[in-house]
Design an enzyme around this catalytic site. Structure first.
Site, PDB file in Angstrom:
ATOM      1  N   ASP A  78       0.843  -1.185   0.000  1.00  0.00           N
ATOM      2  CA  ASP A  78       0.000   0.000   0.000  1.00  0.00           C
ATOM      3  C   ASP A  78       0.892   1.253   0.000  1.00  0.00           C
ATOM      4  OD1 ASP A  78      -3.038   0.811   0.409  1.00  0.00           O
ATOM      5  OD2 ASP A  78      -1.889   2.094   1.752  1.00  0.00           O
ATOM      6  N   TYR A 118      -1.925  11.103   1.139  1.00  0.00           N
ATOM      7  CA  TYR A 118      -2.375  10.932  -0.245  1.00  0.00           C
ATOM      8  C   TYR A 118      -2.261  12.250  -1.008  1.00  0.00           C
ATOM      9  CZ  TYR A 118      -4.126   6.198   0.441  1.00  0.00           C
ATOM     10  OH  TYR A 118      -4.217   4.850   0.678  1.00  0.00           O
ATOM     11  N   HIS A 147      -5.158  -7.407   0.189  1.00  0.00           N
ATOM     12  CA  HIS A 147      -4.435  -6.148   0.264  1.00  0.00           C
ATOM     13  C   HIS A 147      -3.649  -6.021   1.571  1.00  0.00           C
ATOM     14  CE1 HIS A 147      -3.640  -1.980  -0.778  1.00  0.00           C
ATOM     15  NE2 HIS A 147      -3.971  -1.641   0.456  1.00  0.00           N
TER      16      HIS A 147
END
Length: 402
Positions: A186, A318, A375
């Site tokens: 990630d 982000y 994930h």
């Protein structure tokens, strides 16, 4: 001249978690006082986190969940803090009991934390206790990214994956490691990718379980395997990208909800990829956890975000990534010349084929596709994940300093 040992002693401080009872009481009060929307009109997750999942999570959180268990577990591990580039970095540092252990720095992602990596501490630092070999042991460093967990928040713009990579290289230097490897998934994969491109002195190889470049630029879709992966990326970009887009463009806006409502925080964190969402949902609604994704472990992670008040600051990572990409102006980053290992887990956002991995990393020394995990692979399938890390770095052991 100051030695590495003297420098480390003067800058690295022991740390332990100590959350007040008042903070836990306030958390439960807010969970119980939640205002609920009406039930979604769809029968699946297409409108978002389902009401039944959220309400069962809230019931368990307010009545059965015990943060003190998680706190004790964290405090049973050696934890430290050190200031790097103006940010107080929290990290777990577990040394192996076995000789010639290879130092490994592992980076978590979002909506994860060091919590998602706790189950691999034993298998990686003490392989014989889990059916492995002593020569596959690691000294393990698990840092909390800036703005996550017990690390402090950046007070200035610019903490993108590249800057974190530089901080991690400094951290390993302070710990006295002259040869080490790095791993991430990630957001942690982006940091590990950046470390590979920067190639700091001492880093001898990297391993990842998310192919970040495939989310940033189109990949070939010539073989059947490549076409399946391209379709999965397209599905994520069109139907699973909501959290990504909001955090990459307006992290402050969603941050108000994440800091004010524990239910909003939990729902936001659960609404990640389809595979993980349904596994988490089944853990709460049906009492059927997928591997290590149990109700308690999921709430350990969410509660950590709430108690540290890091919903907004974590979301900003982000935004930083998007800003860094814009500033790069489409210029190709430096090539990764170090040895690269990669594991494809079947439940990942997309199953990266070997051809894509080799296209982005010309020196792939290890690649494997496994049968379980998604994930949050280290969290969900810790022993399988640990076996992949051992296998990936096995060939680099001879490069260690004597």
């Amino acid at each position: 001249m100051t030695t590495v040992e003297e420098y480390a002693v003067s800058t690295i401080r022991p740390f332990s978690v100590d959350i007040s009872e008042e903070a836990l009481i306030e958390l439960r009060r807010r969970v119980v006082a939640a205002r609920w929307p009406s039930s979604e009109l769809a029968t699946d997750r297409s409108q978002g986190v389902q009401l039944a999942t959220s309400q069962e999570l809230a019931r368990y959180w307010s009545s059965d969940y015990d943060w003190r268990r998680c706190e004790a577990r964290l405090n049973a591990l050696p934890q430290f803090k050190t200031e790097i580039d103006g940010v107080d970095i929290h990290f777990i540092h577990v040394k192996s009991p076995h000789a010639n252990a290879l130092p490994l720095i592992m980076t978590h992602g979002w909506p994860g934390s060091v919590i998602e990596l706790l189950e691999v501490v034993g298998p990686l630092t003490d392989p014989p206790a889990y059916g492995g070999l002593p020569e596959d042991a690691f000294d393990l460093v698990l840092p909390s990214m800036p703005g996550y967990g017990f690390s402090s928040e950046p007070t200035e713009i610019g903490w993108d994956a590249g800057r974190m990579a530089q901080a991690w290289a400094e951290l390993m230097h302070r710990l006295g490691y002259t040869r080490y490897v790095a791993q991430g998934g990630d957001q942690g994969a982006a940091v590990t990718d950046a470390m590979g491109r920067q190639a700091p002195e001492g880093l001898i190889g990297i391993h990842m379980n998310l192919l970040v470049p495939a989310l940033l630029a189109p990949q070939p879709a010539e073989s059947d395997e490549e076409r399946v992966a391209a379709d999965e990326v397209a599905t994520f970009s069109s139907n699973g990208f909501g959290y990504f887009l909001e955090q990459a463009t307006r992290p402050q806006t969603i941050g108000y909800a994440l800091l004010d409502s524990p239910i909003a925080l939990a729902a936001w964190m659960l609404d990640h990829d389809t595979d993980s969402y349904y596994k988490v949902s089944r853990a709460f609604v049906d009492g059927q956890p997928a591997g290590n994704l149990t109700r308690d472990h999921i709430l350990d992670n969410i509660t950590l975000y709430w108690l540290t008040g890091t919903g907004a600051s974590a979301a900003r990572s982000y935004w930083e990534s998007g800003r860094a990409a814009a500033l790069a102006g489409g210029q190709a980053p430096p090539e990764v010349k170090l040895p690269v290992g990669f594991t494809t887990f079947p439940g990942e956002i997309f199953k990266a084929p070997r051809s894509w991995v080799e296209r982005n990393y010309p020196n792939v020394t290890y690649f494997n596709e496994v049968e379980r995990g998604g994930h949050f692979a280290a969290w969900e399938e810790p022993e399988l994940f640990a076996s992949e890390i051992r296998a990936s770095f096995r060939g680099l052991r001879a490069l260690q300093a004597p």
